[in-house]
Design a protein around this motif. Structure first.
Motif, mmCIF file in Angstrom:
data_model
loop_
_atom_site.group_PDB
_atom_site.id
_atom_site.type_symbol
_atom_site.label_atom_id
_atom_site.label_comp_id
_atom_site.label_asym_id
_atom_site.label_seq_id
_atom_site.Cartn_x
_atom_site.Cartn_y
_atom_site.Cartn_z
ATOM 1 N N THR A 94 -7.727 -2.015 -0.408
ATOM 2 C CA THR A 94 -7.154 -1.580 -1.677
ATOM 3 C C THR A 94 -5.640 -1.691 -1.579
ATOM 4 N N MET A 129 0.834 -1.198 0.000
ATOM 5 C CA MET A 129 0.000 0.000 0.000
ATOM 6 C C MET A 129 0.866 1.245 0.000
ATOM 7 N N ALA A 185 -3.669 4.062 -1.252
ATOM 8 C CA ALA A 185 -4.272 2.742 -1.031
ATOM 9 C C ALA A 185 -4.676 2.583 0.436
ATOM 10 N N PHE A 214 -1.716 -1.379 -3.864
ATOM 11 C CA PHE A 214 -1.050 -0.820 -5.030
ATOM 12 C C PHE A 214 -0.255 -1.951 -5.666
ATOM 13 N N TYR A 272 -3.769 0.862 -8.706
ATOM 14 C CA TYR A 272 -4.517 0.443 -7.539
ATOM 15 C C TYR A 272 -5.432 -0.709 -7.929
#
Length: 142
Positions: free
Chosen positions: A76, A61, A65, A78, A85
């Motif tokens: 979420t 992240m 993110a 990366f 993303y």
């Protein structure tokens, strides 16, 4: 003939001494300052099933993110390979619902506890660690 003014020469060392420009973070200032990112601006995120403590996977992240994870209820990441993303489950249906997020003592890793729907691993296994054990000598307490 008119004189042209030129700016004074600046030694290259003066530029090196200037602090690096850090892009604005969508995170609260205190959290953004506490994160210790790698050279790509990423922090490792360990994903764990909230009710069984099963370690499911590791993702990466950046600030955006993490912000999305903290504010949407869904995880979420990366993608280092795709440089974009991705929200877990959008294409597979294997959604991760956020239950809690913690920052480790060094600020360089996150523990994201989730309610995992389906497989966590892109290979289709429940975790990214299923059937991937390495031979290791086990230790014992004295």
């Amino acid at each position: 003939m008119s004189e042209q003014s030129t700016p004074p020469a600046t030694p290259a060392a003066a530029f090196a001494a200037e602090p690096a420009v850090v892009p604005a973070s969508p995170l609260p200032q205190e959290l953004a300052a506490a994160l210790k990112r790698d050279s790509a601006g990423l922090v490792a995120a360990i994903i764990q099933q909230f009710d069984t403590d099963e370690v499911l996977m590791l993702g990466w992240m950046d600030d955006e993110a993490l912000h999305r994870t903290l504010t949407t209820g869904r995880v979420t990441f990366f993608s280092r390979s795709r440089q974009e993303y991705w929200r877990k489950g959008d294409t597979s249906g294997h959604v991760q619902f956020v239950k809690s997020v913690a920052l480790d003592c060094d600020g360089d890793a996150l523990l994201v506890r989730v309610d995992q729907v389906g497989a966590a691993c892109h290979t289709g296994t429940r975790t990214c660690f299923d059937d991937r054990s390495l031979a290791a000598v086990t230790g014992e307490r004295d």
